[in-house]
Design an enzyme around this catalytic site. Sequence first.
Site, PDB file in Angstrom:
ATOM      1  N   THR A   1      -2.741  30.574  43.794  1.00 53.25           N
ATOM      2  CA  THR A   1      -3.564  29.439  44.245  1.00 53.25           C
ATOM      3  C   THR A   1      -5.068  29.681  44.060  1.00 53.25           C
ATOM      4  OG1 THR A   1      -3.572  30.360  46.477  1.00 53.25           O
ATOM      5  CG2 THR A   1      -1.943  28.634  46.015  1.00 53.25           C
ATOM      6  N   ASP A   2      -5.490  30.958  44.081  1.00 49.68           N
ATOM      7  CA  ASP A   2      -6.936  31.240  44.127  1.00 49.68           C
ATOM      8  C   ASP A   2      -7.698  30.582  42.983  1.00 49.68           C
ATOM      9  OD1 ASP A   2      -6.160  32.800  46.234  1.00 49.68           O
ATOM     10  OD2 ASP A   2      -6.928  34.695  45.440  1.00 49.68           O
TER      11      ASP A   2
ATOM     12  N   SER B   1      -3.601  36.206  39.561  1.00 50.81           N
ATOM     13  CA  SER B   1      -4.558  35.175  39.135  1.00 50.81           C
ATOM     14  C   SER B   1      -6.003  35.642  39.185  1.00 50.81           C
ATOM     15  CB  SER B   1      -4.365  33.903  39.943  1.00 50.81           C
ATOM     16  OG  SER B   1      -4.919  34.009  41.220  1.00 50.81           O
TER      17      SER B   1
ATOM     18  N   THR C   1       1.311  33.964  44.800  1.00 50.89           N
ATOM     19  CA  THR C   1       2.048  34.019  46.064  1.00 50.89           C
ATOM     20  C   THR C   1       3.430  33.379  45.937  1.00 50.89           C
ATOM     21  OG1 THR C   1       0.021  34.060  47.333  1.00 50.89           O
ATOM     22  CG2 THR C   1       1.957  33.264  48.484  1.00 50.89           C
TER      23      THR C   1
HETATM   24  N1  ASP Z   1      -3.484  33.775  47.303  1.00 59.57           N
HETATM   25  C1  ASP Z   1      -3.097  33.672  45.966  1.00 59.57           C
HETATM   26  C2  ASP Z   1      -1.872  32.836  45.704  1.00 59.57           C
HETATM   27  O1  ASP Z   1      -1.690  31.883  46.341  1.00 59.57           O
HETATM   28  C3  ASP Z   1      -3.080  34.859  45.163  1.00 59.57           C
HETATM   29  C4  ASP Z   1      -3.340  34.462  43.741  1.00 59.57           C
HETATM   30  O2  ASP Z   1      -4.069  33.514  43.526  1.00 59.57           O
HETATM   31  O3  ASP Z   1      -2.798  35.093  42.836  1.00 59.57           O
HETATM   32  O4  ASP Z   1      -1.090  33.073  44.859  1.00 59.57           O
END
Ligand code: ASP
Length: 329
Positions: A84-85, A52, A11
């Site tokens: 983040t995931d 990710s 993200t």
């Molecule tokens: N929601 C996720 C992010 O914060 C997507 C990911 O992990 O690629 O990036």
Amino acid sequence: MSVTLIATGGTIASTADAEGRVTTTLHGEDLLAAAGPLPVDVEVVDLRVPGSWNLTSELAAGIAGAARSALLGGARGVVITHGTDVVEETAWLCELLVRDVTDRGPVVLTAAMRHASEFAPDGPRNLADALAVAATPHSADRGAIVCVNGELHHARWVTKTHATGLATFESPGRGPVGEVSERGVRFTAAGPPPPPPPPADGSVVGDIPIVVSHWDVDADLVDWHVARGARGLVLQGGGAGNVNGRLVEPIERAVAAGVPVVGTTRCPQGEVVPVYGGDGGFASLHALGVMPSFGLSAGKARLALGVALAADPDPVEVRRYIEALEVRA
Ligand code: ASP
């Protein structure tokens, strides 16, 4: 000496298209341009890896390898931008594969919950903070750190706790190890002791499934995974690591076949402990040879087992590696 920025997407590097769908579009230089005046010289490495949730253990080991090369090449610290995931998994893999050279400088992972087309995105500030952490001499020798929302979390303990909220990263039962604020970069707690030395080739074995226990679990899953060549197994039980009793016989067969098995709990705090006997109680599993994960989540336990297997597949050495991850303090 400069800091190396390894950009991997997520993200923090994403924008929305005309339909509102969010995808990675930004490169390391774009992220830097948005992060304001830089506290340090930065060298950018754009790693072209999938988003990710589409990474593999092998690709994540490649990210860790890039961090290692940067530190060995003289960088004073490394920042990795990431989704983040699963940033907690990549951070933990960096801890396992790079910790031994972080006396040269830290590996700091950062991310964002709001993409770059949103109002007040958090990415630029998180990146600026992470660069400040990477450039700070007292960040060295602390291993892999996740820097988000003004908090520093150790890779061992950090987890994403809210699917969409801004303050999503926590280290349950431990708390952050530091912060970035108007007072600068401050470390307020010690991290865990270093893990054992990494495999010489910096690799990780990826074929380690997680078997999640529940009332109606299909116990054939364990035999199926073993038959198709799983190198290790991670169990996710409840409470102190107890799993449904119908999993016990196949687990016993797996251990007898030389497949190392690690028990974890779905509880975000506390650890698997050999307290309960009976069918599937963790004391019974432990007696069969199932190793405790010492508070590691299932996702992190499978990486630890994968690095242990890559370092030395001898079952005695695998056990020694996993047992060395116990944090006594
Ligand atoms: N929601 C996720 C992010 O914060 C997507 C990911 O992990 O690629 O990036």
